[in-house]
Design an enzyme around this catalytic site. Structure first.
Site, PDB file in Angstrom:
ATOM      1  N   GLU A   1       6.306   4.510 -22.551  1.00 52.76           N
ATOM      2  CA  GLU A   1       7.404   4.972 -21.696  1.00 52.76           C
ATOM      3  C   GLU A   1       6.859   4.991 -20.281  1.00 52.76           C
ATOM      4  O   GLU A   1       6.015   5.814 -19.943  1.00 52.76           O
ATOM      5  CB  GLU A   1       7.888   6.358 -22.136  1.00 52.76           C
ATOM      6  CG  GLU A   1       9.192   6.765 -21.486  1.00 52.76           C
ATOM      7  CD  GLU A   1       9.009   7.595 -20.222  1.00 52.76           C
ATOM      8  OE1 GLU A   1       9.116   7.010 -19.115  1.00 52.76           O
ATOM      9  OE2 GLU A   1       8.744   8.798 -20.328  1.00 52.76           O
TER      10      GLU A   1
ATOM     11  N   CYS B   1      10.515  10.299 -14.438  1.00 54.23           N
ATOM     12  CA  CYS B   1      10.879   8.903 -14.686  1.00 54.23           C
ATOM     13  C   CYS B   1      12.372   8.748 -14.889  1.00 54.23           C
ATOM     14  O   CYS B   1      12.955   7.737 -14.507  1.00 54.23           O
ATOM     15  CB  CYS B   1      10.127   8.378 -15.909  1.00 54.23           C
ATOM     16  SG  CYS B   1       8.331   8.331 -15.718  1.00 54.23           S
TER      17      CYS B   1
END
Length: 466
Positions: free
Chosen positions: A234, A268
């Site tokens: 990720e 993020c």
């Protein structure tokens, strides 16, 4: 980078830690290997009992570990407490649902009869010790969302945490040990990034998961690929936030502020690029900018603070470079674009909104990791989708509309791992989480997360012979 707690609110180094020796790394790898050989045979009931005990302990100690997180990386204390509570929720969710998520699956007998099988099933088995390379921005949550499903699947964990959150990393090891997990089931490795390759290449480590930057993901993926070991990545995100004419503009603008500055803008999945239809652009821009301008920047330990410091001096410098590059090339600041006044110490940056952003500017393509938003005007949904996809990242996306055709189009065409309609992106244990393109691959959370590090075993049985 030294392994140290440096308070980003004032830049003072509070504690430093020596990295583990090669001998100690070896001891811990051996302990993980030994622990897996027995822990893998425990039943779901016992694993759930242990994970619930860890959740209970974390709930009792939430205020203390929240203060540690805020001290180490600067998030507002209220956000740190919410992060701890989210971890408790995820632990209890996996304790309750893991057995169902990993239950044997049996295809219809008619579908497999021509294989010669009298019966067949798919069985999920743990793989072994998994290396987790984790970032500083959600120092508890990023780890727990790996550890909870991994431990419930029967795997064991080795944590290489970011070097600026060592106390949080050590707390996590103690959390699982003191909850009753066998020695070696979850260990923190205080090592520099240069030690990752050797650990990942060790035969006893069977897989890796990484949350972090694109370069870090590229490095870990290449090593794991060379060793033929599975990974989940990720990585970064530059999530679009689309606002269409039918949207509730008040709600969209109000939520946009939170979506951009959550975790001091260092997330993020924070919305970063605000793409607004020209029919509602002026209204949204005014309300959004007013909301960003009204945020209180200050000491993250104070309840009244909305935005604390960035996690490091280098992080602020990187953000300033992106903003300065945009300003030199013609971007206009609607607010911010500078260090806030009155902060002689610490790594603070003012909430910022930039407009007139073009594709010649670095910030158009690169992730801005801090409280900086870029604002775009578009004539229609086609242009909005094209602009939303004009990024190397594809983590999540946000759409504000009450037109169902807008929703159908964006679900079909947005290049992202999630589409959040009339709300901001958030992770939840019951929903798969991850991205596409340079935001990584694989999924965490939900069924996909717990199965990511399982041996998906086909069990075929032929007819009994008499």
């Amino acid at each position: 980078m030294p392994i140290a707690t440096v308070n980003p609110a004032d830049g003072k180094t509070l504690r430093t830690f020596d990295p583990l020796s090669d001998e100690e790394i070896e001891r811990r790898l051996a302990a993980a290997d030994a622990a897996f050989r027995t822990y893998r045979t425990t039943g779901f009931e016992e694993r759930a009992r242990l994970l619930n005990a860890a959740a209970d302990k974390l709930e009792r100690e939430a205020d203390d570990i929240a203060r540690t997180m805020t001290t180490e990386m600067g998030k507002p204390l209220a956000a740190a407490k919410a992060e701890a509570a989210k971890c408790v929720k995820a632990m209890r969710w996996y304790a309750a649902h893991a057995e169902r998520l990993l239950a044997d699956e049996r295809p219809d007998e008619d579908d497999v009869r021509d294989s010669g099988a009298e019966s067949a099933k798919v069985h999920y088995r743990p793989l072994g010790p998994v290396l987790a390379v984790m970032p500083w921005n959600f120092p508890l949550w990023q780890v727990v969302r790996f550890a909870a499903p991994a431990l419930m699947a029967g795997n064991v964990g080795l944590l290489k945490h970011a070097s600026n959150v060592p106390q949080t990393a050590l707390y996590l090891e103690d959390l699982f040990r003191s909850a009753g997990f066998p020695e070696g089931c979850f260990q923190t490795l205080l090592v520099p990034s240069g030690a990752i390759e050797g650990i990942l290449r060790d035969d006893r480590v069977v897989a890796a998961t990484l949350t972090g930057s694109e370069p870090a993901g590229r490095s870990v993926a290449s090593i794991a690929g060379d060793e033929i070991k599975p990974t989940v990545l990720e990585l970064g995100g530059s999530d679009p936030y689309l606002v269409m004419p039918s949207a509730d503009v008040d709600a969209a603008a109000r939520t946009a502020v939170t979506a951009r500055v959550q975790n001091n803008g260092q997330s993020c999945i924070a919305a970063k690029r605000f793409i607004v239809h020209e029919d509602v652009y002026e209204e949204f821009a005014g309300k959004f900018t007013d909301g960003m301008r009204a945020l209180r920047v200050g000491d993250p330990m104070e309840d009244s603070t909305d935005v604390g410091p960035l996690s490091s001096e280098q992080g602020r410098a990187d953000l300033e470079e992106l903003v300065d590059d945009a300003l030199r090339k013609g971007a206009e600041p609607l607010c911010g674009a500078q260090r806030p006044e009155g902060f002689d110490h610490g790594w603070y940056y003012a909430p910022t909104v930039l407009t007139d952003v073009t594709d010649t500017m670095r910030i158009h393509r690169e992730e801005a990791f801090g409280p900086v938003a870029t604002l775009y005007r578009v004539p229609d949904l086609d242009a909005a989708v094209e602009l939303a996809n004009d990024t190397p990242f594809g983590l999540s996306s946000n759409l504000w509309t009450h037109d169902e055709s807008d929703v159908e189009r964006c679900v079909r065409d947005l290049e992202a791992g999630g589409v959040f309609v009339n709300g901001m992106t958030a992770s939840h244990p019951a929903l798969p989480f991850g991205g596409v393109k340079r935001s990584g691959y694989g999924r965490e959370l939900a069924a996909e997360g717990i199965r990511a590090f399982c041996n998906v075993t086909t069990v075929w049985r032929g007819p009994a012979r008499h």
